[in-house]
Design a protein around this motif. Structure first.
Motif, PDB file in Angstrom:
ATOM      1  N   UNK A   1      22.119  72.133  38.644  1.00 55.94           N
ATOM      2  CA  UNK A   1      21.023  72.033  39.890  1.00 55.94           C
ATOM      3  C   UNK A   1      21.578  72.007  40.737  1.00 55.94           C
ATOM      4  N   UNK A   2      21.137  71.747  41.878  1.00 58.37           N
ATOM      5  CA  UNK A   2      21.646  72.343  43.015  1.00 58.37           C
ATOM      6  C   UNK A   2      21.255  71.885  43.963  1.00 58.37           C
ATOM      7  N   UNK A   3      21.522  71.803  45.025  1.00 59.22           N
ATOM      8  CA  UNK A   3      21.020  70.959  46.664  1.00 59.22           C
ATOM      9  C   UNK A   3      21.290  72.378  47.733  1.00 59.22           C
ATOM     10  N   UNK A   4      20.441  72.304  48.042  1.00 60.70           N
ATOM     11  CA  UNK A   4      20.240  73.837  49.016  1.00 60.70           C
ATOM     12  C   UNK A   4      19.794  73.363  50.358  1.00 60.70           C
ATOM     13  N   UNK A   5      20.619  73.134  51.791  1.00 64.76           N
ATOM     14  CA  UNK A   5      20.588  73.068  52.641  1.00 64.76           C
ATOM     15  C   UNK A   5      19.916  74.093  54.294  1.00 64.76           C
ATOM     16  N   UNK A   6      18.695  73.352  53.814  1.00 61.69           N
ATOM     17  CA  UNK A   6      17.794  74.587  54.995  1.00 61.69           C
ATOM     18  C   UNK A   6      18.601  74.386  56.392  1.00 61.69           C
ATOM     19  N   UNK A   7      19.211  75.082  57.519  1.00 61.35           N
ATOM     20  CA  UNK A   7      18.863  75.047  58.201  1.00 61.35           C
ATOM     21  C   UNK A   7      17.956  75.342  59.649  1.00 61.35           C
ATOM     22  N   UNK A   8      16.859  75.501  59.077  1.00 58.22           N
ATOM     23  CA  UNK A   8      15.619  76.556  59.464  1.00 58.22           C
ATOM     24  C   UNK A   8      14.575  75.705  59.564  1.00 58.22           C
TER      25      UNK A   8
ATOM     26  N   UNK B   1      16.188  70.326  46.581  1.00 61.84           N
ATOM     27  CA  UNK B   1      16.871  70.158  45.424  1.00 61.84           C
ATOM     28  C   UNK B   1      16.645  70.979  44.079  1.00 61.84           C
ATOM     29  N   UNK B   2      16.862  71.523  43.653  1.00 60.43           N
ATOM     30  CA  UNK B   2      16.432  72.481  42.846  1.00 60.43           C
ATOM     31  C   UNK B   2      16.848  71.989  41.133  1.00 60.43           C
TER      32      UNK B   2
ATOM     33  N   UNK C   1      31.973  61.550  53.243  1.00 61.66           N
ATOM     34  CA  UNK C   1      31.385  63.081  52.503  1.00 61.66           C
ATOM     35  C   UNK C   1      30.712  62.964  51.649  1.00 61.66           C
ATOM     36  N   UNK C   2      29.800  63.587  51.535  1.00 56.41           N
ATOM     37  CA  UNK C   2      28.449  63.188  50.641  1.00 56.41           C
ATOM     38  C   UNK C   2      29.658  63.853  48.825  1.00 56.41           C
ATOM     39  N   UNK C   3      29.393  62.740  47.852  1.00 57.98           N
ATOM     40  CA  UNK C   3      30.322  63.219  46.561  1.00 57.98           C
ATOM     41  C   UNK C   3      29.127  64.033  45.955  1.00 57.98           C
ATOM     42  N   UNK C   4      28.005  64.560  45.875  1.00 59.43           N
ATOM     43  CA  UNK C   4      27.156  65.212  45.340  1.00 59.43           C
ATOM     44  C   UNK C   4      27.436  66.356  45.782  1.00 59.43           C
ATOM     45  N   UNK C   5      27.125  66.553  47.151  1.00 57.02           N
ATOM     46  CA  UNK C   5      26.827  67.916  48.253  1.00 57.02           C
ATOM     47  C   UNK C   5      27.953  68.096  49.032  1.00 57.02           C
ATOM     48  N   UNK C   6      27.353  68.866  50.042  1.00 57.33           N
ATOM     49  CA  UNK C   6      28.634  69.343  51.059  1.00 57.33           C
ATOM     50  C   UNK C   6      28.047  68.521  52.402  1.00 57.33           C
TER      51      UNK C   6
END
Length: 572
Positions: free
Chosen positions: A151-158, A164-165, A242-247
């Motif tokens: 699983x991945x956490x993607x940050x959408x700046x737009x 979260x996938x 800072x998050x321990x699970x993501x950026x």
């Protein structure tokens, strides 16, 4: 006795040191207070960001747990790819999945929508309302960044959102669309949530104003650390976690001006308090100066005046202050005792002075009595020599000069005579000598009109002229020339010079420092003149110098006194 300097300067320096020390202490307290407030602000905001970041990590962890459970136990997800796209079984499975997702959307913190994406058909299933939130471009980026069975956490700046996938093994992707504003991180100041790109994920009106600080905010800091940032002349204190699970990073900016707002009044007092204390100290110093310093300084000046011979104590009269107020009882008694002591000393000094005057008068009379036979014996010796040579007319002339001289001496016993009268006796004496040595002796007298009325003790010049005649002819082979010149000097003084072309003074005499030393055994001559000149001059300078310059040279410097009161006369 060694002293430590002025009492006034000592007090002023100590007051200055006290004010400076107090000011430095208050400044230290101020900056120490600033440090304490900064430390407390950092600790409180560190706890706040840590709490919020822990809440975010818990929300992401719970969301991921739900997605993993759904992927493992939902039959519709596991069989969805087995049906052909558009078949009734496929549609029924989609409907069931959509109901499941919609039913759980509101149960997880921050989740705006759940979705299922089937890569083979490019089919997107969302919970209710999710189609309007999820865009294909950020979704495809999140899917491409997701590894199988992870699983991945993607940050959408737009869109300022988080995707979260979770990847399933059959090409199906299960995920959640997270709106960070739904985490409800309430804070009245500046708060930012951002990823690696630096764009804040919180929808705040001030995001664009602080975008230039994003690079500094993204700089690596220890979790829970603090740093100082500056923008447009404004200083900020940054605290972040800072998050321990993501950026994800959560940062709070605290303007220094707001942080120290509570110290504004305190800072004003820090600068006003030294002035207030200085005013109090100066007021106390003014009171101390009037009550203690001025009386002490007045007494000090009185002591100095007495030590220098001045007996004027009017500045401290009656022991009163300069402003007319009565002094304290202790100082009044001190001043009165001092005045009484000074008065007694002054009376004693006057008695001693009068006794000294009487002693000097007696010595003066004695010296004059010694001078008369001294000159008389020399003159009789000359007359005897001339009579032996049969110079009758010369003896008559010499006797006439001698009679004029002794008529003047016996007429009155004067302490002071005029320079003109003294020079007249010198002329009589030198005339006698010129009659004795007509071919070998010459003389010259110079007396300006301005010095004729000046006062001198009798025989002051004649004594040195006699010594010149006695010792100048020791060299029998040379003629003798005697010059007596008088001129006005500076500062009310008169310069008298007696010189000859004889053999001069002995060297051992010139090395002596005393001006009244006798010449060649003549024990009363120069000493008498020097003593009487000193008596006449009093406090004024007088001097007799002996030197050799082609013969003996005598230089006398005496004050010009033409006051008739100076010519004191006592009848014999």
């Amino acid at each position: 006795m060694q002293t430590k300097g002025s009492l006034r300067r000592s007090l002023i320096s100590r007051v200055a040191i006290l004010i400076i020390a107090l000011t430095l202490l208050l400044i230290y307290i101020l900056y120490d207070g600033i440090g304490i407030i900064r430390s407390q602000a950092i600790d409180s905001h560190r706890q706040l960001t840590a709490t919020y970041m822990e809440r975010i990590d818990n929300a992401l962890s719970k969301t991921n747990a739900y997605l993993s459970h759904l992927a493992a136990y939902n039959d519709d997800l596991s069989t969805l790819t087995a049906y052909s796209y558009g078949s009734s079984s496929y549609i029924i499975s989609k409907i069931n999945i959509q109901k499941e997702l919609t039913a759980n959307t509101g149960l997880y913190d921050g989740v705006a929508a759940f979705f299922v994406y089937i890569a083979s058909n490019k089919d997107l299933l969302t919970s209710s309302g999710g189609q309007a939130l999820i865009h294909q471009a950020p979704l495809q980026e999140a899917i491409q960044a997701t590894s199988p069975t992870e699983w991945t956490i993607h940050i959408d700046d737009q869109s300022q959102s988080i995707i979260q996938v979770t990847s399933l093994s059959n090409g199906v992707y299960l995920g959640a669309y997270i709106d960070s504003d739904d985490w409800n991180m309430t804070y009245d100041g500046l708060i930012f949530l951002y990823g690696s790109s630096g764009h804040s994920l919180l929808h705040k009106d001030y995001n664009s104003d602080y975008h230039s600080l994003s690079a500094q905010m993204r700089a690596p800091y220890k979790d829970g650390g603090a740093a100082e940032l500056h923008q447009s002349g404004t200083a900020y204190l940054m605290v972040k976690s800072v998050s321990k699970l993501s950026k994800l990073q959560l940062a709070i900016l605290i303007p220094e001006s707001e942080l120290l707002q509570s110290l504004k009044v305190y800072r004003q007092w820090v600068w006003l308090l030294p002035l207030l204390v200085a005013g109090i100290i100066l007021t106390f110093y003014y009171f101390l100066q009037n009550s203690l310093l001025k009386p002490v300084l007045t007494l000090h000046r009185s002591f100095k005046n007495v030590s220098t011979g001045s007996w004027d104590l009017s500045a401290s009269a009656n022991g009163s202050r300069p402003n007319g107020n009565k002094q304290y009882e202790e100082f009044a008694l001190l001043f009165q005792s001092f005045h009484s002591m000074v008065g007694q000393i002054n009376e004693l000094k006057i008695d001693v002075y009068e006794e000294q005057l009487r002693s000097q008068q007696a010595e003066y009379k004695h010296l004059q009595l010694q001078i008369h036979p001294h000159f008389y014996m020399n003159t009789l010796n000359i007359i005897y020599n001339m009579a032996a040579l049969g110079e009758t007319k010369a003896v008559q002339k010499l006797t006439l000069h001698l009679a004029q001289y002794f008529r003047f001496i016996t007429k009155t016993n004067q302490e002071l005579i005029t320079v003109a009268e003294e020079m007249e006796q010198v002329h009589n004496y030198l005339e006698i000598q010129s009659m004795r040595f007509p071919d070998r002796f010459r003389y010259e007298l110079q007396l300006p009109d301005g010095c004729k009325g000046a006062s001198l003790p009798p025989l002051s010049i004649l004594t040195f002229v006699e010594n010149t005649m006695i010792h100048g002819f020791q060299d029998k082979s040379n003629d003798l020339f005697v010059q007596v010149s008088i001129e006005e000097g500076e500062h009310g003084q008169m310069n008298i010079m007696i010189r000859d072309n004889g053999c001069g003074f002995p060297q051992d005499m010139l090395e002596q420092r005393e001006g009244g030393s006798s010449v060649k055994g003549n024990g009363i001559g120069i000493y008498n003149v020097a003593t009487r000149l000193k008596m006449m001059a009093g406090d004024q300078p007088s001097e007799i110098k002996l030197s050799n310059d082609g013969g003996a040279v005598v230089q006398m410097v005496v004050p010009i006194q033409q006051d008739n009161d100076k010519r004191r006369t006592s009848h014999v």
